[in-house]
Design a protein around this motif. Sequence first.
Motif: not given
Length: 107
Positions: A4-5, A54
């Motif tokens: 995830w970003d 993240r």
Amino acid sequence: MTGWDFPYDAAEFQIIVKVPFPDTRSAIAKARIAATVGYREHLTMQALVQAAGRGMRAEDDQCETFLIDNHAHWFLPRGREMGLSPSWFTEAIVRTKSVPLPPPPLT
């Protein structure tokens, strides 16, 4: 923890509720732990640093990370002593007993 970003205003804070200790019940995991000193700690620190990163995706980004698991009190110093945590990660840690005021939002 992975895949995830959340750049810029997609995440300006996150809460990590547990130190991400790996599942070590399998025979393979037990063998790797027995064969390599610090293997379990290495996997844990790697996952923790990955999770903390993240929400912080660029030099001009901001994301406050709260790690609220009491296991962090003994794990983080141990990881530092073992040389497992990057210096930028170790230097960014601030222990607090209260939630600080948020920084101004990104514009």
